[in-house]
Write an enzyme that holds these catalytic residues in place. Structure first.
Site, PDB file in Angstrom:
ATOM      1  N   CYS A   1      42.260  28.166  16.577  1.00  0.00           N
ATOM      2  CA  CYS A   1      41.300  28.812  17.475  1.00  0.00           C
ATOM      3  C   CYS A   1      41.757  28.594  18.918  1.00  0.00           C
ATOM      4  O   CYS A   1      42.166  27.485  19.278  1.00  0.00           O
ATOM      5  CB  CYS A   1      39.923  28.182  17.251  1.00  0.00           C
ATOM      6  SG  CYS A   1      38.636  28.876  18.306  1.00  0.00           S
TER       7      CYS A   1
ATOM      8  N   HIS B   1      35.238  33.708  11.046  1.00  0.00           N
ATOM      9  CA  HIS B   1      35.566  32.808  12.155  1.00  0.00           C
ATOM     10  C   HIS B   1      34.988  33.341  13.473  1.00  0.00           C
ATOM     11  O   HIS B   1      34.351  32.602  14.227  1.00  0.00           O
ATOM     12  CB  HIS B   1      37.092  32.668  12.240  1.00  0.00           C
ATOM     13  CG  HIS B   1      37.581  31.822  13.381  1.00  0.00           C
ATOM     14  ND1 HIS B   1      38.287  30.660  13.189  1.00  0.00           N
ATOM     15  CD2 HIS B   1      37.486  31.986  14.735  1.00  0.00           C
ATOM     16  CE1 HIS B   1      38.582  30.135  14.378  1.00  0.00           C
ATOM     17  NE2 HIS B   1      38.122  30.919  15.326  1.00  0.00           N
ATOM     18  N   GLU B   2      35.193  34.644  13.733  1.00  0.00           N
ATOM     19  CA  GLU B   2      34.746  35.213  15.011  1.00  0.00           C
ATOM     20  C   GLU B   2      33.224  35.276  15.090  1.00  0.00           C
ATOM     21  O   GLU B   2      32.643  34.961  16.135  1.00  0.00           O
ATOM     22  CB  GLU B   2      35.358  36.606  15.220  1.00  0.00           C
ATOM     23  CG  GLU B   2      36.879  36.624  15.354  1.00  0.00           C
ATOM     24  CD  GLU B   2      37.415  35.630  16.363  1.00  0.00           C
ATOM     25  OE1 GLU B   2      36.733  35.331  17.362  1.00  0.00           O
ATOM     26  OE2 GLU B   2      38.532  35.117  16.146  1.00  0.00           O
TER      27      GLU B   2
ATOM     28  N   HIS C   1      31.561  32.113  16.057  1.00  0.00           N
ATOM     29  CA  HIS C   1      31.539  31.827  17.501  1.00  0.00           C
ATOM     30  C   HIS C   1      30.232  32.301  18.140  1.00  0.00           C
ATOM     31  O   HIS C   1      29.726  31.678  19.071  1.00  0.00           O
ATOM     32  CB  HIS C   1      32.703  32.531  18.212  1.00  0.00           C
ATOM     33  CG  HIS C   1      34.001  31.777  18.167  1.00  0.00           C
ATOM     34  ND1 HIS C   1      34.148  30.529  18.725  1.00  0.00           N
ATOM     35  CD2 HIS C   1      35.219  32.102  17.660  1.00  0.00           C
ATOM     36  CE1 HIS C   1      35.405  30.119  18.553  1.00  0.00           C
ATOM     37  NE2 HIS C   1      36.073  31.051  17.896  1.00  0.00           N
TER      38      HIS C   1
HETATM   39 NI    NI Z   1      38.130  30.910  17.464  1.00  0.00          NI
END
Ligand code: NI
Length: 204
Positions: free
Chosen positions: A125, A167-168, A171
């Protein structure tokens, strides 16, 4: 266009839930996305979420190169023998994932689990520079969100594509991949991974 500063783990903005974008077609959103794309390219990332550039809004950008999708998916299945990549791609023909995914902008994304089978894969990341970790993610998701012109983007994702999206979107909910890890002994400096690879026997 501008390359933006990337917030790193420990910055409170990465722990907050980001807010909805009221109008995906607003000019300031277009400007922000353009800066996010430039920042992602400059930093060499495959995805970026707005909170990573200090903007608490629900926007992510990402792409997946076809070659990487095949390699990473093969890696999840058999620990990375590149010889398996071609065999894997046949199984993945029926979804877009199998190949690459074009540069995608998702505003106010929603994600639903399609296949809850969990597999481990290596993630890194831009907000956690220099590290990589093995993260459990579900195998397939369906996601939808708005593009910059307000149109709806709706896709099924599997394998590495599904991993990138999970993953995104994490966030946007204030979650970094180390929080998803179940075995922190698998959190590694990428420089060590390279060193291990260099000294590993050719056939594993
Ligand atoms: Ni990331």
């Amino acid at each position: 266009m501008a390359v933006l500063d990337i917030a790193r783990m420990g910055n409170p903005i990465l722990r907050r839930r980001a807010g909805d974008v009221p109008d995906p077609r607003a000019p300031e959103i277009r400007r922000l996305v353009s800066d996010m794309l430039e920042t992602m390219e400059y930093a060499g990332g495959t995805g970026l979420a707005a909170p990573q550039v200090h903007v608490p809004l629900r926007i992510v950008v990402f792409f997946v190169e076809a070659e990487r999708a095949a390699r990473e998916s093969a890696g999840e299945a058999d620990d990375g023998d590149p010889g398996e990549a071609d065999e894997m791609s046949d199984d993945m023909v029926d979804d877009i994932v199998g190949g690459g995914v074009p540069l995608t902008v998702l505003i106010n994304p929603e994600i639903a689990v399609l296949d809850a089978t969990v597999s481990l894969g290596v993630e890194s990341c831009l907000s956690v520079p220099g590290l990589a970790g093995e993260v459990p993610r579900v195998a397939a998701v369906r996601y939808r969100g708005h593009a910059l012109d307000g149109s709806l983007v709706e896709r099924t994702a599997r394998g590495f594509h599904a991993r990138v999206v999970q993953h995104e979107v994490d966030h946007l909910d204030g979650i970094l991949y180390p929080q998803r890890m179940t075995d922190l002994s698998r959190l590694t400096f990428t420089s060590e991974l390279e060193r291990v690879r260099r000294h590993a026997p050719a056939e594993v």
